[in-house]
Design a protein around this motif. Structure first.
Motif, PDB file in Angstrom:
ATOM      1  N   GLU A  16       0.827  -1.199   0.000  1.00  0.00           N
ATOM      2  CA  GLU A  16       0.000   0.000   0.000  1.00  0.00           C
ATOM      3  C   GLU A  16       0.866   1.256   0.000  1.00  0.00           C
ATOM      4  N   ALA A  17       2.011   1.185   0.688  1.00  0.00           N
ATOM      5  CA  ALA A  17       2.921   2.338   0.722  1.00  0.00           C
ATOM      6  C   ALA A  17       3.424   2.650  -0.693  1.00  0.00           C
ATOM      7  N   ASP A  18       3.781   1.618  -1.450  1.00  0.00           N
ATOM      8  CA  ASP A  18       4.240   1.827  -2.835  1.00  0.00           C
ATOM      9  C   ASP A  18       3.131   2.440  -3.684  1.00  0.00           C
ATOM     10  N   LEU A  19       1.916   1.973  -3.443  1.00  0.00           N
ATOM     11  CA  LEU A  19       0.768   2.472  -4.190  1.00  0.00           C
ATOM     12  C   LEU A  19       0.547   3.959  -3.893  1.00  0.00           C
ATOM     13  N   HIS A  20       0.550   4.294  -2.598  1.00  0.00           N
ATOM     14  CA  HIS A  20       0.358   5.694  -2.216  1.00  0.00           C
ATOM     15  C   HIS A  20       1.467   6.569  -2.772  1.00  0.00           C
ATOM     16  N   GLU A  21       2.690   6.078  -2.679  1.00  0.00           N
ATOM     17  CA  GLU A  21       3.837   6.833  -3.170  1.00  0.00           C
ATOM     18  C   GLU A  21       3.657   7.133  -4.669  1.00  0.00           C
ATOM     19  N   SER A  22       3.249   6.134  -5.423  1.00  0.00           N
ATOM     20  CA  SER A  22       3.092   6.343  -6.865  1.00  0.00           C
ATOM     21  C   SER A  22       1.958   7.333  -7.154  1.00  0.00           C
ATOM     22  N   LEU A  23       0.910   7.302  -6.326  1.00  0.00           N
ATOM     23  CA  LEU A  23      -0.248   8.159  -6.594  1.00  0.00           C
ATOM     24  C   LEU A  23       0.016   9.624  -6.250  1.00  0.00           C
ATOM     25  N   PHE A  67       5.003  -5.613   3.277  1.00  0.00           N
ATOM     26  CA  PHE A  67       4.625  -6.995   2.951  1.00  0.00           C
ATOM     27  C   PHE A  67       3.853  -7.667   4.077  1.00  0.00           C
ATOM     28  N   TRP A  68       3.968  -7.149   5.307  1.00  0.00           N
ATOM     29  CA  TRP A  68       3.264  -7.807   6.423  1.00  0.00           C
ATOM     30  C   TRP A  68       1.761  -7.843   6.177  1.00  0.00           C
ATOM     31  N   ASP A  69       1.206  -6.808   5.528  1.00  0.00           N
ATOM     32  CA  ASP A  69      -0.249  -6.798   5.287  1.00  0.00           C
ATOM     33  C   ASP A  69      -0.675  -8.056   4.538  1.00  0.00           C
ATOM     34  N   ALA A  70       0.070  -8.368   3.471  1.00  0.00           N
ATOM     35  CA  ALA A  70      -0.279  -9.555   2.677  1.00  0.00           C
ATOM     36  C   ALA A  70       0.044 -10.836   3.434  1.00  0.00           C
ATOM     37  N   ILE A  71       1.175 -10.851   4.143  1.00  0.00           N
ATOM     38  CA  ILE A  71       1.541 -12.051   4.912  1.00  0.00           C
ATOM     39  C   ILE A  71       0.458 -12.342   5.955  1.00  0.00           C
ATOM     40  N   ASN A  72       0.027 -11.288   6.687  1.00  0.00           N
ATOM     41  CA  ASN A  72      -0.998 -11.482   7.724  1.00  0.00           C
ATOM     42  C   ASN A  72      -2.325 -11.926   7.118  1.00  0.00           C
ATOM     43  N   ASP A  73      -2.651 -11.386   5.946  1.00  0.00           N
ATOM     44  CA  ASP A  73      -3.871 -11.797   5.243  1.00  0.00           C
ATOM     45  C   ASP A  73      -3.814 -13.291   4.914  1.00  0.00           C
ATOM     46  N   ARG A  74      -2.678 -13.753   4.381  1.00  0.00           N
ATOM     47  CA  ARG A  74      -2.559 -15.168   3.998  1.00  0.00           C
ATOM     48  C   ARG A  74      -2.607 -16.066   5.231  1.00  0.00           C
ATOM     49  N   LEU A  75      -1.934 -15.638   6.318  1.00  0.00           N
ATOM     50  CA  LEU A  75      -1.932 -16.458   7.536  1.00  0.00           C
ATOM     51  C   LEU A  75      -3.343 -16.574   8.106  1.00  0.00           C
ATOM     52  N   ALA A  76      -4.077 -15.450   8.087  1.00  0.00           N
ATOM     53  CA  ALA A  76      -5.441 -15.478   8.629  1.00  0.00           C
ATOM     54  C   ALA A  76      -6.324 -16.436   7.823  1.00  0.00           C
ATOM     55  N   ARG A  77      -6.122 -16.471   6.504  1.00  0.00           N
ATOM     56  CA  ARG A  77      -6.942 -17.369   5.679  1.00  0.00           C
ATOM     57  C   ARG A  77      -6.477 -18.818   5.757  1.00  0.00           C
ATOM     58  N   ALA A  78      -5.165 -18.993   5.996  1.00  0.00           N
ATOM     59  CA  ALA A  78      -4.627 -20.355   6.093  1.00  0.00           C
ATOM     60  C   ALA A  78      -4.970 -20.989   7.435  1.00  0.00           C
ATOM     61  N   ALA A  79      -5.299 -20.132   8.418  1.00  0.00           N
ATOM     62  CA  ALA A  79      -5.514 -20.635   9.781  1.00  0.00           C
ATOM     63  C   ALA A  79      -6.873 -21.313   9.922  1.00  0.00           C
ATOM     64  N   SER A  80      -6.899 -22.374  10.709  1.00  0.00           N
ATOM     65  CA  SER A  80      -8.179 -23.011  11.040  1.00  0.00           C
ATOM     66  C   SER A  80      -8.908 -22.181  12.078  1.00  0.00           C
ATOM     67  N   PHE A  81      -8.159 -21.615  13.020  1.00  0.00           N
ATOM     68  CA  PHE A  81      -8.732 -20.721  14.025  1.00  0.00           C
ATOM     69  C   PHE A  81      -7.614 -19.992  14.750  1.00  0.00           C
TER      70      PHE A  81
END
Ligand code: AMP
Ligand code: MG
Length: 327
Positions: free
Chosen positions: A199-206, A310-324
């Motif tokens: 998101e930081a890269d996106l904001h920077e470019s915008l 990158f943590w945003d995407a990593i945390n998103d993947r972990l949350a979806r990979a998690a059973s609970f």
């Protein structure tokens, strides 16, 4: 496995031309690719993955001409973002041309497009034409970031796998919905999935973009049905635990056991590198190694200070990979 050579490249081209699927390396994860011109090959992608037809595929292109060949509109904001981030881990969702097979887009009026950053695959797409490709794993399972992960996902399927080495980014692309504002209204970007473009890269470019833009997060009420809660799951349960104390303390194991129905006998901790770029690159490989290590559960500490980049995407993947999750 060894890196693919010109022979493998020619074989891959021939298979794609003949309506077959081929596994391809990209900088994000490995893809299971079909020529967008082959209805049979696109169907085979869904069949091999056991992917439901309601989850649309990303069309991979090599350059603007191919992108404009599938998008019905190419608004200035899309043009700008593509110039900044392509080739790279950014997917743009735009109105689709009529000719694009509705199987690829799950019947949606839009198509997801990106130009991946991997020399071998860029050459392949330039020669074969645009390729529809989801990640090369069984539906809902951990994504593949190495050729041997793909081989493990589809044993005995006779799948041709182009080996382009370990993926440089290791996480899927960021998916953006783009809506051009009419008559002076702000353009709208919806972040449909966090990923390899931060998101930081996106904001920077915008900041260098002359028109007003609003960025909305989340997928609430969005047309894309692909944002499933459970995804990327390893073969054994993955559990998110609070960051303090022993992640596999007797108390935590008891709680996990209550949820699972049986207490894990060998819970293994998935430890991520402190450097988010390395953590991203290694995430799926570590998940797969632990799932195949004889452990019967994976625990991951949820570290509150790990956010942004990158943590945003990593945390998103972990949350979806998690059973609970437990505290
Ligand atoms: P994958 O290829 O498995 O990494 O997943 C691609 C993701 O892109 C899907 O899960 C969708 O969420 C998203 N996507 C693809 N096409 C569209 C579309 N037309 N509209 C919204 N999201 C899309
Ligand atoms: Mg996937």
């Amino acid at each position: 496995m060894s890196l693919s050579d010109d022979d493998d490249f020619e074989k891959a081209l021939a298979r794609l031309a003949g309506g077959d699927v081929v596994a391809i390396p990209t900088e994000t994860v490995y893809g299971l690719a079909a020529s967008i011109a082959s209805d049979a090959a696109v169907r085979k992608v869904f069949a091999l993955k056991k992917r439901p037809f309601f989850d649309p595929l990303i069309v991979h292109v090599a350059g603007f001409n191919q992108a404009r060949g599938v998008a019905a509109e190419w608004p200035p904001l899309a043009d700008y973002l593509a110039r900044v981030f392509w080739p790279g881990p950014l997917t743009l969702v735009l109105p689709k041309r009529n000719e694009v097979n509705p199987l690829i887009t799950s019947g949606l009026p839009t198509v997801a497009i990106r130009h991946p950053r991997h020399e071998l695959t860029e050459r392949l797409i330039a020669a074969a034409g645009p390729l529809a490709a989801p990640s090369a794993n069984r539906f809902g399972h951990t994504s593949p970031s190495r050729a041997e992960h793909v081989a493990a996902e589809f044993p005995g399927d006779g799948l041709l796998i182009l080996d382009g080495g370990p993926c440089e980014v290791g996480l899927e692309s960021t998916v953006l919905g783009i809506e051009a504002g009419a008559d002076g209204a702000a353009d709208k970007i919806r972040v449909l999935r966090p990923g390899g473009t931060t998101e930081a890269d996106l904001h920077e470019s915008l900041r260098k973009w002359s028109r007003a833009v609003s960025i909305e997060k989340g997928t609430e009420g969005i047309q894309g049905p692909g944002q499933l809660k459970h995804h990327y799951m390893p073969d054994i349960p993955l559990i998110l635990v609070g960051e303090n104390g022993d992640p596999v303390s007797p108390d935590r194991l008891r709680r996990i056991g209550r949820e699972l129905g049986a207490e894990p006998k060998r819970a293994a901790e998935l430890v991520l590198d402190e450097d988010p770029a390395i953590a991203a690159r290694e995430l799926y490989d570590r998940m797969r190694r632990l799932a195949g290590s004889g452990a019967d559960a994976i625990v991951v500490r949820k570290v509150a200070s790990r956010g942004g980049g990158f943590w945003d995407a990593i945390n998103d993947r972990l949350a979806r990979a998690a059973s609970f999750e437990i505290p």
